[in-house]
Each structure stands twice: as structure tokens, then as C-alpha cells.
Design a protein around this motif. Structure first.
Motif, short mmCIF file in Angstrom:
data_model
loop_
_atom_site.label_atom_id
_atom_site.label_comp_id
_atom_site.label_asym_id
_atom_site.label_seq_id
_atom_site.Cartn_x
_atom_site.Cartn_y
_atom_site.Cartn_z
N ILE A 177 -6.62 13.71 3.94
CA ILE A 177 -5.76 12.80 3.18
C ILE A 177 -5.87 11.38 3.73
O ILE A 177 -5.70 10.40 3.02
CB ILE A 177 -4.30 13.30 3.17
N GLN A 195 2.44 16.07 5.94
CA GLN A 195 3.16 15.63 4.75
C GLN A 195 4.41 16.47 4.57
O GLN A 195 4.37 17.70 4.62
CB GLN A 195 2.28 15.75 3.51
N VAL A 200 4.04 10.82 3.99
CA VAL A 200 2.86 11.18 4.77
C VAL A 200 3.00 10.57 6.15
O VAL A 200 3.26 9.37 6.28
CB VAL A 200 1.57 10.69 4.09
N ARG A 218 -6.50 5.92 2.99
CA ARG A 218 -5.72 7.00 2.39
C ARG A 218 -6.29 7.32 1.02
O ARG A 218 -6.59 6.43 0.24
CB ARG A 218 -4.26 6.57 2.29
N SER A 219 -6.44 8.62 0.77
CA SER A 219 -7.06 9.04 -0.49
C SER A 219 -6.19 8.70 -1.70
O SER A 219 -6.70 8.41 -2.77
CB SER A 219 -7.34 10.55 -0.47
#
Length: 251
Positions: A177, A195, A200, A218-219
Motif C-alpha cells: 500500500i 490499516q 493508514v 501511496r497507492s
């Protein structure tokens, strides 16, 4: 003891007392191949976790007789990585952290910041728990269980922070992530992401005794979002899913 010896002991303990978990602690050879007392092969180490419910190990870099010990705090992380690989995801992995000057040898006591770093190196690399090795034979009178008052005072807020974050730390690690890049070719900053709800949490620790910078990506992120740095009263803007932070030595 060979793994077979310990497996037999484990079966006997289980037979006689099924209510309690069995704890097994291994030495610094888990992380340090240079240790002269390393008496097991990697194949044997991989079998030891089968003989317990909680597997642990200890390495005390600052107290090492090797002159570069304080520059090798990363051994704490290396050992946890190995135990986690050998033990598998379902077994608890702990470690012991040096907290005193242990003996009258060439090593030295760790500083409070070095102890804090070792704690977070262990946690970021997957440790489920830690304890302090507080015995000392360096002074005029041997001490079997006392951390120096100055160290106690410094560690109290660290332990309180870990305790406060325990619900987060005990939740599953979320892979991929968040990613990290550093200007060096070798990884410098280790990370772990968790998370809980819509929050997060990123835990990051500098594995080296020198300052560095790291860029995190961050994705998924909301436009204009900020990263809050816990305990430091500051925020870092996230732009195009990325943010950057500076790390002091072992920060």
C-alpha cells in the motif's frame, strides 16, 4: 541442543502442561554469522521454531566486543527477518533489547536513542513483542534486574507509545500500500504499513548510523491529503501520491 532434542522436550511439556505456551530463546548467531559461538546451521535454526509457541532471540550490538558494534544495530532487524521467515506467519516472534552495559569487556552501554531505534527496528520487521536485557556485570556489584534510572526515564515514553499503538501494531501488515525509495542503492529506510478503518499507519526506521532522506508513495490517496507525523506536531503534504521526509542517523 539439536532441534530433535527440543522437539522431544516440547512434546513432553505439552503433555504435562497444555495450558501454557512454550517460549524458546535463541542466541545472537541468528543474526550474526561472525559470532564465534554460533553453533547451529541455518537449516537447524529453521527447525527450532517448531519446538515452541513463541520463538525469540537476542543480539546486543553496542555491548559487542567488536569495535563496529554501534554501527550494526541493523542486526536486530536482520535477526527478526530470519526468525519470521523460519517461524512462518502463525508463530509469535519476540526479541531482547540491550538496555545496560552488560560486562566489563570492550563494548559499551547503548544510548537511550539506540535502544529506541532497536525497538522500532524489531517492530517494523515483524516482532510481536520485546523485552529488555537489563542484567549487568560491569559495575562493582553484579545487577540481575535493574535498568539505570536515566535509561528508565528515557524508555518510559517509548514503551507508552508502543502500548498506545498496540491495536495498530497487532493488526495485519498491509503489503504494497506504501512503497519507499531512498537515494542510496541499498535500502536505508525500512517500513511497515497497517490499516485500521480509514486510517493508514506507516512505521519507518533508518537502518543506518547516518542521515538520509526517503520518498514514500501511496497507492491510493485523496487529493490534497497530508501525512501526520505522530508525536512530532507536524504534517507532510502528499502530492501526486508521494511525500518525502528526512531521517537522522538511526531515526
Amino acid at each position: 541442543h539439536t532441534p530433535a532434542d527440543l522437539l522431544a522436550d516440547f512434546a513432553r511439556i505439552r503433555r504435562d502442561d497444555a495450558a501454557h505456551r512454550v517460549y524458546l530463546n535463541l542466541g545472537c548467531g541468528v543474526a550474526d554469522e561472525r559470532f564465534v559461538g554460533r553453533g547451529a546451521t541455518d537449516e537447524q535454526y529453521a527447525d527450532y521454531p517448531k519446538a515452541c509457541d513463541i520463538v525469540s532471540y537476542d543480539v546486543y550490538p553496542c555491548n559487542s566486543i567488536q569495535p563496529d558494534g554501534p554501527d550494526r544495530l541493523h542486526l536486530v532487524a536482520k535477526g527478526i527477518d530470519r526468525l519470521r521467515k523460519w517461524a512462518g506467519p502463525g508463530k509469535k516472534v519476540w526479541c531482547w533489547i540491550e538496555a545496560n552495559k552488560i560486562s566489563k569487556g570492550e563494548g559499551r552501554a547503548p544510548t537511550p536513542d539506540e535502544v529506541k531505534t532497536q525497538i522500532w527496528m524489531a517492530l517494523v520487521h515483524g516482532a510481536d513483542g520485546y523485552g529488555f536485557f537489563c542484567h549487568s556485570w560491569a559495575g562493582p556489584q553484579p545487577s540481575v534486574a535493574a535498568i539505570e534510572p536515566e535509561m528508565q526515564k528515557a524508555l518510559a515514553p517509548v514503551n507508552a507509545e508502543v502500548h498506545k499503538l498496540a491495536p495498530v501494531l497487532n493488526s495485519p501488515t498491509v503489503e504494497k500500500i506504501i512503497t519507499v525509495q531512498s537515494p542510496d542503492s541499498a535500502p536505508t529506510v525500512a517500513i511497515m504499513a497497517k490499516q485500521r478503518g480509514d486510517q493508514v499507519y506507516l512505521f519507518a526506521v533508518n537502518l543506518r548510523n547516518e542521515s538520509t532522506k526517503a520518498t514514500f508513495a501511496r497507492s491510493e490517496t485523496n487529493p490534497g491529503a497530508d501525512a501526520e507525523v505522530l508525536g512530532e506536531s507536524r504534517r507532510i503534504p502528499i502530492r501526486s501520491g508521494k511525500f518525502e521526509d528526512a531521517f537522522g542517523a538511526y531515526a
